[in-house]
Design a protein around this motif. Structure first.
Motif, mmCIF file in Angstrom:
data_model
loop_
_atom_site.group_PDB
_atom_site.id
_atom_site.type_symbol
_atom_site.label_atom_id
_atom_site.label_comp_id
_atom_site.label_asym_id
_atom_site.label_seq_id
_atom_site.Cartn_x
_atom_site.Cartn_y
_atom_site.Cartn_z
ATOM 1 N N ASN A 176 -16.307 26.985 1.215
ATOM 2 C CA ASN A 176 -15.851 28.050 0.320
ATOM 3 C C ASN A 176 -14.358 27.931 0.029
ATOM 4 O O ASN A 176 -13.907 28.134 -1.107
ATOM 5 C CB ASN A 176 -16.142 29.420 0.926
ATOM 6 N N ALA A 177 -13.585 27.613 1.055
ATOM 7 C CA ALA A 177 -12.129 27.568 0.905
ATOM 8 C C ALA A 177 -11.610 26.225 0.404
ATOM 9 O O ALA A 177 -10.484 26.146 -0.108
ATOM 10 C CB ALA A 177 -11.459 27.911 2.241
ATOM 11 N N MET A 178 -12.402 25.180 0.532
ATOM 12 C CA MET A 178 -11.935 23.827 0.221
ATOM 13 C C MET A 178 -11.718 23.631 -1.273
ATOM 14 O O MET A 178 -12.595 23.927 -2.097
ATOM 15 C CB MET A 178 -12.958 22.807 0.737
ATOM 16 N N ILE A 179 -10.544 23.135 -1.625
ATOM 17 C CA ILE A 179 -10.231 22.801 -3.018
ATOM 18 C C ILE A 179 -10.633 21.353 -3.241
ATOM 19 O O ILE A 179 -10.016 20.433 -2.718
ATOM 20 C CB ILE A 179 -8.734 22.993 -3.313
ATOM 21 N N MET A 180 -11.677 21.158 -4.042
ATOM 22 C CA MET A 180 -12.214 19.813 -4.258
ATOM 23 C C MET A 180 -11.554 19.169 -5.475
ATOM 24 O O MET A 180 -11.233 19.834 -6.462
ATOM 25 C CB MET A 180 -13.732 19.883 -4.461
ATOM 26 N N LYS A 181 -11.371 17.886 -5.378
ATOM 27 C CA LYS A 181 -10.791 17.142 -6.500
ATOM 28 C C LYS A 181 -11.759 17.183 -7.686
ATOM 29 O O LYS A 181 -12.935 16.849 -7.551
ATOM 30 C CB LYS A 181 -10.515 15.697 -6.091
ATOM 31 N N GLY A 182 -11.256 17.638 -8.837
ATOM 32 C CA GLY A 182 -12.075 17.665 -10.034
ATOM 33 C C GLY A 182 -12.948 18.892 -10.177
ATOM 34 O O GLY A 182 -13.759 18.971 -11.109
ATOM 35 N N GLU A 183 -12.792 19.870 -9.303
ATOM 36 C CA GLU A 183 -13.646 21.052 -9.416
ATOM 37 C C GLU A 183 -13.186 21.946 -10.564
ATOM 38 O O GLU A 183 -12.009 21.952 -10.950
ATOM 39 C CB GLU A 183 -13.629 21.845 -8.110
ATOM 40 N N LYS A 184 -14.137 22.698 -11.116
ATOM 41 C CA LYS A 184 -13.784 23.684 -12.114
ATOM 42 C C LYS A 184 -13.247 24.935 -11.421
ATOM 43 O O LYS A 184 -13.284 25.026 -10.181
ATOM 44 C CB LYS A 184 -15.011 24.034 -12.971
ATOM 45 N N GLU A 185 -12.749 25.884 -12.197
ATOM 46 C CA GLU A 185 -12.291 27.124 -11.581
ATOM 47 C C GLU A 185 -13.475 27.815 -10.899
ATOM 48 O O GLU A 185 -14.493 28.083 -11.533
ATOM 49 C CB GLU A 185 -11.686 28.069 -12.623
ATOM 50 N N ARG A 186 -13.306 28.065 -9.639
ATOM 51 C CA ARG A 186 -14.416 28.653 -8.900
ATOM 52 C C ARG A 186 -14.382 30.166 -9.004
ATOM 53 O O ARG A 186 -13.337 30.800 -8.806
ATOM 54 C CB ARG A 186 -14.353 28.250 -7.425
ATOM 55 N N THR A 187 -15.565 30.726 -9.252
ATOM 56 C CA THR A 187 -15.696 32.183 -9.303
ATOM 57 C C THR A 187 -16.706 32.706 -8.295
ATOM 58 O O THR A 187 -16.800 33.912 -8.081
ATOM 59 C CB THR A 187 -16.143 32.632 -10.700
ATOM 60 N N MET A 188 -17.451 31.765 -7.676
ATOM 61 C CA MET A 188 -18.502 32.152 -6.733
ATOM 62 C C MET A 188 -18.354 31.386 -5.431
ATOM 63 O O MET A 188 -17.849 30.258 -5.402
ATOM 64 C CB MET A 188 -19.890 31.851 -7.319
ATOM 65 N N ASN A 189 -18.807 32.019 -4.343
ATOM 66 C CA ASN A 189 -18.924 31.296 -3.089
ATOM 67 C C ASN A 189 -20.282 30.594 -3.051
ATOM 68 O O ASN A 189 -21.037 30.611 -4.030
ATOM 69 C CB ASN A 189 -18.729 32.236 -1.891
#
Length: 536
Positions: A511-524
């Motif tokens: 949930n907390a990890m910022i992944m390379k190439g991820e979109k803006e997260r709005t959900m867990n």
């Protein structure tokens, strides 16, 4: 039969009440909600267990072999010769009672025969009768009793009211491990086909398909792909899980509960997200698809048979070492029994993290590393980036899973991880955590639905400690690193503290990890809005 309300259940417990009769004169009373269903003959037969037939606990006739008493007594004799600790434990207990109030089942039921000292005495009294001079001469006055059908049924009833958590052993001044006595007791019962459905079924499934749930290879593949669909919806990143990949560096093995059970599936999604983010060269196996070992709840031999399949698969896939997921008895088997059974594994390499270069020297013999050790090492080396605020809706406490904490000595790694991915963490009282942790109340094959009352009673001490931090700090999430915990703790929390939910540690990481190439997260991972993202 429905459960009584929590206040009604706990009002029935009186730890100071003394039975009117001597314990030897009190027959076991089989109460609904306190005993598991008997094993099915087809499951016993599949793994060549003795006396395979359908076994119904409520029937008077348990369909035992004619020479059942001889089988049990000979079984005791063999184990006295084979296991030195068992022989010592039968002789050295002085009935001091230091363990009495340490057992969650005694605290939750008030039944004196759930005191570890008296539960062990049930078998110790039979040992005295047939294997000690004092017992043969003085009989009951020497603490000995005949092995008859009532005694056998009593052994079955109470040895399946023990989760083998070993909390009692921590407080024994003589170091007696009552869990080992329970293990031997269950082995003796297994010689007569006296197993439970909830243990024998998973054992047969694991021997047949590689996992407790009986999941076929294509089902496992489809399940992982469905999870990856959800991960893509949440992160925008497509993960392709490697399955049965020959030549991968690492074989990953986790309990099958993570593949199908809520909330284990979110932990499983977390594994795949973590491995994708760091570019780990690993593989799942559809043939060694179970880290847990229910064979451990039947006999040492069955535990060995199920454990060995993981190494057979590691050899077939030609991996270098093994990474294990969040499981309890999986890790006690690996940490405390593996070397006695097999010795050092010579066809695998000493585990070294391909990401940080850390050598896991403690795994030199078994060649297996725990996911929490692996993840904590990644965090310590700054490999992962986190947005802790994504978990700000959670006020977290941590349940030390018995087999990983008392059995393996892992106390700090999960806490280190949680503190790095969450802003709000509070430990439960010291006397209820780490080596003194209370059991969830559903381990050692006692997570069956038909004993829900026993499970709620046995889990009460753990729930009471959670209630304390819930009321003092507002804790609303209970983290753990065990699949059985993730099965037992949700109904336990729902019963005792409905405001508290349950999670695996790796779910919090993902949930907390910022992944390379991820979109803006709005959900867990549960597809619930992240803090501040409600309505998006």
């Amino acid at each position: 039969m429905g459960l009584p309300k929590p206040e009604e259940l706990i009002s029935t417990v009186n730890l100071k009440k003394t039975p009117r009769k001597w314990w030897m004169d009190l027959k076991a009373e089989f109460k609904p909600g306190f005993y598991c269903y008997g094993a099915k003959g087809k499951n016993l037969a599949y793994v060549d267990f003795p006396n395979a037939r359908d076994f119904h606990v409520t029937e008077e006739d348990w369909h035992l072999p004619e020479d059942w008493k001889k089988i049990v007594i000979e079984g005791i004799k063999q184990r006295l010769e084979r296991f030195r600790t068992f022989h010592v434990f039968m002789d050295i207990c002085v009935r001091c009672g230091a363990c009495a109030d340490k057992c969650h089942f005694f605290l939750g039921t008030g039944d004196p025969k759930n005191m570890p000292v008296l539960r062990a005495e049930l078998l110790r009294s039979v040992y005295r009768k047939y294997f000690t001079t004092g017992g043969k001469i003085f009989g009951r006055n020497g603490g000995a009793r005949e092995l008859d059908l009532d005694v056998l049924k009593e052994l079955w009833y109470y040895f399946y009211q023990c989760t083998e958590c070993r909390r009692c052993s921590l407080f024994c001044p003589y170091g007696i491990d009552t869990a080992e006595i329970t293990i031997i007791g269950r082995e003796l019962l297994n010689l007569l086909g006296l197993n439970t459905d909830w243990i024998s079924g998973p054992v047969a499934n694991c021997y047949r398909t590689g996992n407790h749930l009986g999941i076929e290879p294509h089902t496992m593949k489809n399940t992982l792909e469905f999870m990856c669909n959800d991960i893509e919806d949440i992160t925008g990143i497509r993960i392709e899980p490697p399955i049965n990949k020959k030549g991968a560096e690492i074989l990953f093995v986790t309990p099958s509960g993570d593949l199908f059970a809520d909330p284990g599936i979110y932990t499983c999604m977390g594994y795949m997200m973590l491995f994708h983010e760091i570019g780990l060269d690993y593989t799942w196996s559809t043939f060694a698809s179970e880290g847990g070992n229910f064979g451990y709840f039947t006999s040492h031999e069955m535990a060995k048979r199920l454990h060995h399949k993981i190494y057979d698969e590691a050899k077939r896939l030609k991996v270098k070492w093994i990474l294990g997921g969040e499981c309890g008895h999986m890790w006690r088997v690996w940490h405390q029994y593996h070397n006695t059974w097999f010795g050092p594994i010579d066809f695998l390499e000493e585990p070294v993290s391909p990401i940080t270069g850390t050598k896991f020297e403690h795994a030199k013999s078994t060649k297996v590393v725990h996911i929490s050790e692996f993840t904590a090492d990644l965090i310590r080396h700054g490999v992962l980036k986190f947005d802790k605020s994504r978990n700000d809706n959670l006020i977290v406490t941590f349940h030390d899973s018995c087999n990983v904490s008392r059995g393996m000595g892992m106390f700090e790694e999960p806490r280190y991880i949680i503190k790095n991915v969450c802003n709000h963490f509070y430990d439960m009282p010291d006397e209820t955590i780490r080596e003194q942790t209370f059991c969830c109340g559903g381990g050692a094959g006692l997570n069956a639905g038909e004993i829900m009352e026993l499970r709620m009673r046995g889990g009460f001490p753990r729930a009471n400690a959670v209630r304390y931090v819930h009321e003092k700090f507002g804790v609303n999430m209970l983290a753990c690193i065990c699949a059985i915990d993730r099965a037992q703790l949700p109904p336990l929390m729902q019963y005792w503290i409905p405001e508290v939910r349950v999670t695996g540690v790796t779910e919090l990481v993902a949930n907390a990890m910022i992944m390379k190439g991820e979109k803006e997260r709005t959900m867990n991972l549960r597809m619930e809005p992240l803090p501040g993202k409600e309505g998006q």
